[in-house]
Enzyme design. Sequence first.
Site, mmCIF file in Angstrom:
data_model
loop_
_atom_site.group_PDB
_atom_site.id
_atom_site.type_symbol
_atom_site.label_atom_id
_atom_site.label_comp_id
_atom_site.label_asym_id
_atom_site.label_seq_id
_atom_site.Cartn_x
_atom_site.Cartn_y
_atom_site.Cartn_z
ATOM 1 N N ASP A 1 0.824 -1.216 0.000
ATOM 2 C CA ASP A 1 0.000 0.000 0.000
ATOM 3 C C ASP A 1 0.855 1.262 0.000
ATOM 4 O O ASP A 1 1.982 1.275 0.510
ATOM 5 C CB ASP A 1 -0.914 0.029 1.222
ATOM 6 C CG ASP A 1 -1.977 -1.055 1.170
ATOM 7 O OD1 ASP A 1 -2.272 -1.531 0.060
ATOM 8 O OD2 ASP A 1 -2.494 -1.423 2.234
ATOM 9 N N ILE A 2 0.285 2.345 -0.507
ATOM 10 C CA ILE A 2 0.989 3.620 -0.583
ATOM 11 C C ILE A 2 1.469 4.098 0.781
ATOM 12 O O ILE A 2 2.528 4.714 0.908
ATOM 13 C CB ILE A 2 0.093 4.688 -1.259
ATOM 14 C CG1 ILE A 2 0.894 5.948 -1.565
ATOM 15 C CG2 ILE A 2 -1.142 4.989 -0.419
ATOM 16 C CD1 ILE A 2 0.155 6.935 -2.431
#
Length: 250
Positions: free
Chosen positions: A121-122
């Site tokens: 995930d970012i």
Amino acid sequence: MSEELVRLSKRISELGIASRREADAWIEKCWVKVNGEIATLGMKVTHSDRIQISSKAKNEQKKLVTILLNKPVGYVSGQAEDGYEPAKVLITAQNHWVKDDAPIRFSPSQLNHLVPAGRLDIDSVGLLVLTQDGRVAKSIIGETTDLEKEYIVRVAALDGSRPTLSAENLALLNFGLQLDGKPLLPAKVSWLNEDELRFVLKEGKKRQIRRMCEAVGLKVLRLKRVRVGRIVLGHLPLGQWRYLKPGENF
């Protein structure tokens, strides 16, 4: 009873020789023979057909690289989205870890067809695998893989206070939760210290760990992937990368 026919590139992938895309490229270059005859693109074979791969294909395959990146927050794993850059932009000569002792020299051509094998995930950090090698990608994210991924997760209660978990909820994190109406595979979840949990998963649904924690009254403050299979993040600095060395396997 006749044997089932399958596309040649699929059969090559099933045998673990190459990805389907790579196999099709080899077939186009006349580097594949079936029962002694040069194969054609799209042809179908049986499991008993004899497949031969040219040494040219094998030599080309040896040049494929796999890169291990310690991804920082703020980068997406794959294609750029919502104004955020892909982690691949960090693969530069300047960001190459000085302690990398792999016998490989960096070349911009190594960025061609370099794709993430799994996502991070970012707002997560840690080990992200990028590879040109379809065999590596398949071993990590293939439908039949059971490779473990390990994470260190700093948590708090939903109100920001010190995290607590009942024995029942800790057991649920290990097995018993559902996401999107489907049961999750068994996990290994345990406390590392008073505010960090260790997660070991064999699957990777979107934002899985964050959603698992929310289900038992916790919020994730920091998520770091530290291992994929047998490959560990180790001392690789944040934002830097190294090569997967010959002899290293997931």
